[in-house]
Scaffold this motif. Structure first.
Motif, PDB file in Angstrom:
ATOM      1  N   ARG A  25      78.895 -27.443 -38.390  1.00  0.00           N
ATOM      2  CA  ARG A  25      78.224 -26.866 -39.565  1.00  0.00           C
ATOM      3  C   ARG A  25      77.639 -27.982 -40.432  1.00  0.00           C
ATOM      4  N   GLU A  26      78.382 -29.079 -40.550  1.00  0.00           N
ATOM      5  CA  GLU A  26      77.891 -30.201 -41.363  1.00  0.00           C
ATOM      6  C   GLU A  26      76.634 -30.813 -40.755  1.00  0.00           C
ATOM      7  N   GLU A  27      76.605 -30.905 -39.431  1.00  0.00           N
ATOM      8  CA  GLU A  27      75.430 -31.469 -38.751  1.00  0.00           C
ATOM      9  C   GLU A  27      74.187 -30.632 -39.072  1.00  0.00           C
ATOM     10  N   LEU A  28      74.358 -29.314 -38.999  1.00  0.00           N
ATOM     11  CA  LEU A  28      73.238 -28.419 -39.289  1.00  0.00           C
ATOM     12  C   LEU A  28      72.820 -28.536 -40.754  1.00  0.00           C
ATOM     13  N   GLN A  29      73.817 -28.647 -41.613  1.00  0.00           N
ATOM     14  CA  GLN A  29      73.542 -28.795 -43.049  1.00  0.00           C
ATOM     15  C   GLN A  29      72.720 -30.053 -43.311  1.00  0.00           C
ATOM     16  N   ARG A  30      73.033 -31.120 -42.585  1.00  0.00           N
ATOM     17  CA  ARG A  30      72.278 -32.372 -42.751  1.00  0.00           C
ATOM     18  C   ARG A  30      70.802 -32.164 -42.395  1.00  0.00           C
ATOM     19  N   TRP A  31      70.572 -31.352 -41.336  1.00  0.00           N
ATOM     20  CA  TRP A  31      69.191 -31.071 -40.924  1.00  0.00           C
ATOM     21  C   TRP A  31      68.484 -30.238 -42.009  1.00  0.00           C
ATOM     22  N   VAL A  32      69.194 -29.242 -42.547  1.00  0.00           N
ATOM     23  CA  VAL A  32      68.580 -28.406 -43.585  1.00  0.00           C
ATOM     24  C   VAL A  32      68.176 -29.263 -44.776  1.00  0.00           C
ATOM     25  N   ARG A  33      69.043 -30.233 -45.113  1.00  0.00           N
ATOM     26  CA  ARG A  33      68.748 -31.094 -46.276  1.00  0.00           C
ATOM     27  C   ARG A  33      67.747 -32.197 -45.930  1.00  0.00           C
ATOM     28  N   GLY A  34      67.398 -32.305 -44.635  1.00  0.00           N
ATOM     29  CA  GLY A  34      66.436 -33.331 -44.217  1.00  0.00           C
ATOM     30  C   GLY A  34      66.985 -34.731 -44.322  1.00  0.00           C
ATOM     31  N   GLU A  35      68.320 -34.873 -44.135  1.00  0.00           N
ATOM     32  CA  GLU A  35      68.925 -36.201 -44.279  1.00  0.00           C
ATOM     33  C   GLU A  35      68.563 -37.107 -43.103  1.00  0.00           C
ATOM     34  N   PRO A  36      68.373 -38.407 -43.376  1.00  0.00           N
ATOM     35  CA  PRO A  36      68.099 -39.329 -42.271  1.00  0.00           C
ATOM     36  C   PRO A  36      69.272 -39.358 -41.295  1.00  0.00           C
ATOM     37  N   GLY A  37      68.958 -39.444 -40.015  1.00  0.00           N
ATOM     38  CA  GLY A  37      70.017 -39.506 -39.011  1.00  0.00           C
ATOM     39  C   GLY A  37      70.488 -38.138 -38.533  1.00  0.00           C
ATOM     40  N   ALA A  38      69.989 -37.053 -39.155  1.00  0.00           N
ATOM     41  CA  ALA A  38      70.364 -35.715 -38.684  1.00  0.00           C
ATOM     42  C   ALA A  38      69.727 -35.486 -37.317  1.00  0.00           C
ATOM     43  N   PHE A  39      70.327 -34.587 -36.530  1.00  0.00           N
ATOM     44  CA  PHE A  39      69.759 -34.282 -35.215  1.00  0.00           C
ATOM     45  C   PHE A  39      68.305 -33.850 -35.386  1.00  0.00           C
ATOM     46  N   ASP A  40      67.439 -34.350 -34.507  1.00  0.00           N
ATOM     47  CA  ASP A  40      66.007 -34.065 -34.612  1.00  0.00           C
ATOM     48  C   ASP A  40      65.660 -32.826 -33.775  1.00  0.00           C
ATOM     49  N   TRP A  41      65.445 -31.708 -34.473  1.00  0.00           N
ATOM     50  CA  TRP A  41      65.102 -30.464 -33.765  1.00  0.00           C
ATOM     51  C   TRP A  41      63.603 -30.341 -33.524  1.00  0.00           C
ATOM     52  N   GLY A  55      48.979 -21.292 -32.627  1.00  0.00           N
ATOM     53  CA  GLY A  55      48.335 -22.420 -33.302  1.00  0.00           C
ATOM     54  C   GLY A  55      49.029 -22.812 -34.597  1.00  0.00           C
ATOM     55  N   GLU A  56      50.267 -22.324 -34.778  1.00  0.00           N
ATOM     56  CA  GLU A  56      50.978 -22.664 -36.020  1.00  0.00           C
ATOM     57  C   GLU A  56      51.419 -24.130 -35.980  1.00  0.00           C
ATOM     58  N   PRO A  57      51.130 -24.895 -37.038  1.00  0.00           N
ATOM     59  CA  PRO A  57      51.610 -26.285 -37.044  1.00  0.00           C
ATOM     60  C   PRO A  57      53.140 -26.302 -37.037  1.00  0.00           C
ATOM     61  N   TRP A  58      53.743 -27.170 -36.201  1.00  0.00           N
ATOM     62  CA  TRP A  58      55.196 -27.149 -36.073  1.00  0.00           C
ATOM     63  C   TRP A  58      55.887 -27.534 -37.371  1.00  0.00           C
ATOM     64  N   GLN A  59      55.209 -28.392 -38.151  1.00  0.00           N
ATOM     65  CA  GLN A  59      55.813 -28.805 -39.429  1.00  0.00           C
ATOM     66  C   GLN A  59      55.981 -27.604 -40.362  1.00  0.00           C
ATOM     67  N   GLU A  60      55.029 -26.659 -40.275  1.00  0.00           N
ATOM     68  CA  GLU A  60      55.085 -25.468 -41.115  1.00  0.00           C
ATOM     69  C   GLU A  60      56.252 -24.573 -40.670  1.00  0.00           C
ATOM     70  N   LYS A  61      56.410 -24.435 -39.359  1.00  0.00           N
ATOM     71  CA  LYS A  61      57.534 -23.627 -38.850  1.00  0.00           C
ATOM     72  C   LYS A  61      58.867 -24.264 -39.250  1.00  0.00           C
ATOM     73  N   GLU A  62      58.939 -25.582 -39.136  1.00  0.00           N
ATOM     74  CA  GLU A  62      60.173 -26.279 -39.499  1.00  0.00           C
ATOM     75  C   GLU A  62      60.490 -26.082 -40.985  1.00  0.00           C
ATOM     76  N   GLY A  67      63.846 -23.347 -45.078  1.00  0.00           N
ATOM     77  CA  GLY A  67      63.906 -22.531 -46.298  1.00  0.00           C
ATOM     78  C   GLY A  67      64.678 -21.236 -46.080  1.00  0.00           C
ATOM     79  N   ARG A  68      64.603 -20.721 -44.867  1.00  0.00           N
ATOM     80  CA  ARG A  68      65.251 -19.427 -44.602  1.00  0.00           C
ATOM     81  C   ARG A  68      66.728 -19.557 -44.278  1.00  0.00           C
ATOM     82  N   LEU A  69      67.131 -20.761 -43.879  1.00  0.00           N
ATOM     83  CA  LEU A  69      68.532 -20.950 -43.484  1.00  0.00           C
ATOM     84  C   LEU A  69      69.358 -21.215 -44.745  1.00  0.00           C
ATOM     85  N   ARG A  70      69.755 -20.123 -45.366  1.00  0.00           N
ATOM     86  CA  ARG A  70      70.407 -20.257 -46.677  1.00  0.00           C
ATOM     87  C   ARG A  70      71.914 -20.456 -46.557  1.00  0.00           C
TER      88      ARG A  70
END
Ligand SMILES: C[S@@+](CC[C@H](N)C(=O)[O-])C[C@H]1O[C@@H](n2cnc3c(N)ncnc32)[C@H](O)[C@@H]1O
Length: 199
Positions: A25-41, A55-62, A67-70
């Protein structure tokens, strides 16, 4: 186990992610917060954008997914209330991959776990389940973790016993090129199942 938005658009969908282990859960939380070193999805998100072909830019989906992962909640699928309390509001859709069979000692426990996670869905809610067929173990680092070996009829039977209607059931046999020493999986199932509207 991930609980998420349904196949049809709803306003402001939210995603609730769950795992038994705090470290996950902490690993996922790090990704949500955009912390350096988090797993790169991002390679996975780029691939999804590619196969969706909109044609959706991947950065927009990310950005949207972050934002939705509350909520990232602890879960135990062996409890009648897997989150410790009923999910409010209940989920429109639930996605679980390679979880229930990997954490269940036998087919009966797999069936109960399915019933338990199904309790988080609203009536008419959808379950998307992916899992291993014929697997008895997998290696996680040095650990050899047991898996209950299931065949297709086991999965169909457990879904029906848990009150689900199967909308789509597909499976494939593991091609030799994908058979590695890290597990003995024989195939993979993909299920779309639905809870009845009543009850
Ligand atoms: C084989 S991994 C699958 C992980 C991921 N869903 C995937 O598809 O790669 C099994 C997952 O089940 C989680 N788990 C272990 N015991 C559990 C339990 N009692 N209830 C819910 N999840 C559990 C583990 O922490 C792990 O994340």
């Amino acid at each position: 186990l991930t609980v998420g938005p349904p196949p049809t658009p709803i306003p402001n969908p939210q995603v609730v992610a769950t795992d038994f282990l705090e470290v996950n859960r902490e690993e996922l939380q790090r990704w949500v917060r955009g912390e350096p070193g988090a797993f790169d999805w991002s390679p996975f998100i780029q691939h999804v954008c590619k196969i969706e072909g909109r044609g959706e830019p991947w950065q927009e989906k990310e950005r949207r997914l972050r934002g939705r992962l509350r909520r990232i909640l602890p879960i135990d699928v062996h409890c009648a209330d897997p989150l410790g309390a009923p999910l409010r509001p209940p989920a429109d859709a639930l996605l679980s991959t390679f979880c229930l069979e990997a954490v269940s000692p036998d087919r009966a426990a797999f069936g109960r776990a399915l019933l338990n996670v199904g309790s988080m869905l609203r009536p008419g809610g959808h379950a998307l389940l992916l899992g291993a067929l014929g697997e008895s173990f997998y290696l996680a680092g040095a650990a050899r973790l047991p898996v209950v070996p299931l065949d297709e009829d086991d999965v169909r039977g457990a879904l029906s016993d848990a009150g689900f209607t199967i909308r789509d059931f597909r499976s494939y046999a593991m091609p030799p090129a994908l058979r590695t020493a890290v597990d003995d999986v024989q195939g993979v199932f993909f299920v779309h199942a639905q809870k009845p509207l009543e009850g």
